[in-house]
Design a protein around this motif. Structure first.
Motif, short mmCIF file in Angstrom:
data_model
loop_
_atom_site.label_atom_id
_atom_site.label_comp_id
_atom_site.label_asym_id
_atom_site.label_seq_id
_atom_site.Cartn_x
_atom_site.Cartn_y
_atom_site.Cartn_z
N GLU A 158 1.07 -0.90 -0.08
CA GLU A 158 0.44 -0.01 0.40
C GLU A 158 1.07 1.56 -0.64
O GLU A 158 0.63 2.25 -0.57
CB GLU A 158 -1.02 -0.11 1.31
CG GLU A 158 -2.48 -0.86 1.03
CD GLU A 158 -3.34 -0.17 0.10
OE1 GLU A 158 -3.56 0.83 0.06
OE2 GLU A 158 -3.96 -1.41 -0.54
N THR A 161 2.18 1.57 -3.22
CA THR A 161 1.37 2.25 -4.34
C THR A 161 1.38 3.55 -4.12
O THR A 161 1.30 4.19 -5.09
CB THR A 161 0.20 1.44 -4.20
OG1 THR A 161 0.47 -0.03 -4.20
CG2 THR A 161 -0.28 1.39 -5.04
N ARG A 162 1.13 4.01 -3.18
CA ARG A 162 0.94 5.73 -3.45
C ARG A 162 2.35 6.19 -3.40
O ARG A 162 1.68 7.79 -4.17
CB ARG A 162 0.90 5.38 -1.41
CG ARG A 162 -0.63 5.25 -0.72
CD ARG A 162 -1.02 6.04 0.54
NE ARG A 162 -0.09 6.14 1.46
CZ ARG A 162 0.36 5.63 2.55
NH1 ARG A 162 -1.04 4.39 2.73
NH2 ARG A 162 0.63 5.80 3.22
N LEU A 164 3.56 5.15 -5.57
CA LEU A 164 4.33 5.49 -6.93
C LEU A 164 3.03 6.24 -7.77
O LEU A 164 3.14 6.69 -8.95
CB LEU A 164 3.71 3.49 -7.70
CG LEU A 164 3.37 3.59 -9.13
CD1 LEU A 164 4.95 3.82 -9.95
CD2 LEU A 164 3.42 2.04 -9.14
N ARG A 165 1.73 6.41 -7.05
CA ARG A 165 0.94 7.36 -7.62
C ARG A 165 1.08 8.56 -7.75
O ARG A 165 0.79 9.48 -8.88
CB ARG A 165 -0.60 7.47 -7.08
CG ARG A 165 -0.78 6.10 -7.45
CD ARG A 165 -2.22 5.69 -6.53
NE ARG A 165 -2.88 4.56 -6.03
CZ ARG A 165 -3.09 4.78 -5.21
NH1 ARG A 165 -3.17 5.30 -4.01
NH2 ARG A 165 -2.96 3.33 -4.65
N ARG A 166 1.98 9.20 -6.34
CA ARG A 166 2.55 10.45 -6.39
C ARG A 166 3.61 11.03 -8.02
O ARG A 166 2.92 11.95 -8.15
CB ARG A 166 3.32 10.16 -5.25
CG ARG A 166 3.91 11.99 -5.17
CD ARG A 166 3.66 12.72 -3.52
NE ARG A 166 2.72 12.30 -2.64
CZ ARG A 166 1.51 13.38 -2.57
NH1 ARG A 166 1.38 14.35 -2.95
NH2 ARG A 166 0.28 13.07 -1.52
N GLU A 168 3.15 9.08 -10.70
CA GLU A 168 3.07 9.22 -11.78
C GLU A 168 1.91 10.39 -12.50
O GLU A 168 1.88 10.77 -13.01
CB GLU A 168 2.16 7.93 -12.16
CG GLU A 168 2.84 6.75 -11.57
CD GLU A 168 1.74 5.25 -11.83
OE1 GLU A 168 2.21 4.33 -12.42
OE2 GLU A 168 1.05 5.72 -11.31
N GLU A 169 1.49 10.83 -10.86
CA GLU A 169 0.97 12.31 -11.22
C GLU A 169 1.90 13.32 -11.46
O GLU A 169 1.58 14.41 -11.83
CB GLU A 169 -0.23 12.66 -9.54
CG GLU A 169 -0.88 11.54 -9.64
CD GLU A 169 -1.85 11.95 -8.15
OE1 GLU A 169 -1.47 12.20 -6.96
OE2 GLU A 169 -2.98 10.66 -8.01
N PRO A 172 3.26 12.23 -15.02
CA PRO A 172 3.40 11.16 -16.20
C PRO A 172 3.70 11.08 -17.10
O PRO A 172 2.87 9.31 -18.04
CB PRO A 172 1.90 12.32 -16.48
CG PRO A 172 2.44 13.75 -16.24
CD PRO A 172 2.93 13.50 -15.11
#
Length: 182
Positions: A158, A161-162, A164-166, A168-169, A172
């Protein structure tokens, strides 16, 4: 005269201490996380590279096979789609596909619905190599995480993944390569 290995990589503690010496504004907790992730990624890539070498393919070829499998049955994609998914230029993707067709890992055929378009598909040999690589990776990954409980694995997953999302945002376009590797 035998080659002598260079100096060992400094420990995380040594690296962080050196960074703090040179840049007083450094947060040592942040640097520990980022440096550990970087080193882990580098070492895992080496381990995966050894596994794919044992299979007689490169990491780059395994990535193409993986992309085709992830596309789902019938495990076919256009070269442009493959290039986009792998963050490569069309020229680099064509070179990689050429090599893999010669090795019997993928096929390249004209699309029956659009004769101008080419479709790349995975061969039985390519799928077998992908599966063998996945089996080897699973053993390695289980050994890597053996000291973590199921709950800790879930929490780590988890948290990563957080992160990674940061990224990716914020970045991009960072899914691809900075330059073609082969």
């Amino acid at each position: 005269m035998a080659d002598t290995p260079g100096p060992a990589e400094p420990s995380l503690e040594e690296q962080i201490a050196a960074y703090q010496r040179e840049f007083q504004g450094l947060d040592p907790q942040v640097e520990r996380v980022v440096s550990a992730l970087s080193r882990l990624n580098r070492r895992m890539n080496v381990a995966y590279g050894r596994q794919t070498t044992e299979l007689g393919i490169s990491n780059a070829e395994w990535e193409v096979l993986k992309a085709l499998v992830l596309a789902g049955d019938p495990y076919r994609l256009g070269p442009g789609d493959l290039a986009k998914r792998l963050g490569l230029t069309p020229a680099a993707m064509t070179h990689r596909i050429d090599r893999m067709v010669t090795e019997g890992l993928v096929t390249r055929e004209r699309d029956e619905t659009n004769r101008v378009r080419v479709i790349v598909g995975i061969t039985e040999e390519g799928r077998d190599k992908w599966l063998d690589g996945l089996r080897m990776a699973t053993v390695f990954e289980e050994e890597l995480l053996q000291d973590l409980s199921g709950e800790e694995r879930g929490q780590l997953g988890e948290m990563l993944t957080r992160l990674l999302r940061r990224v990716e945002e914020a970045q991009p376009d960072a899914g691809g390569r900075l330059s073609d590797l082969d």
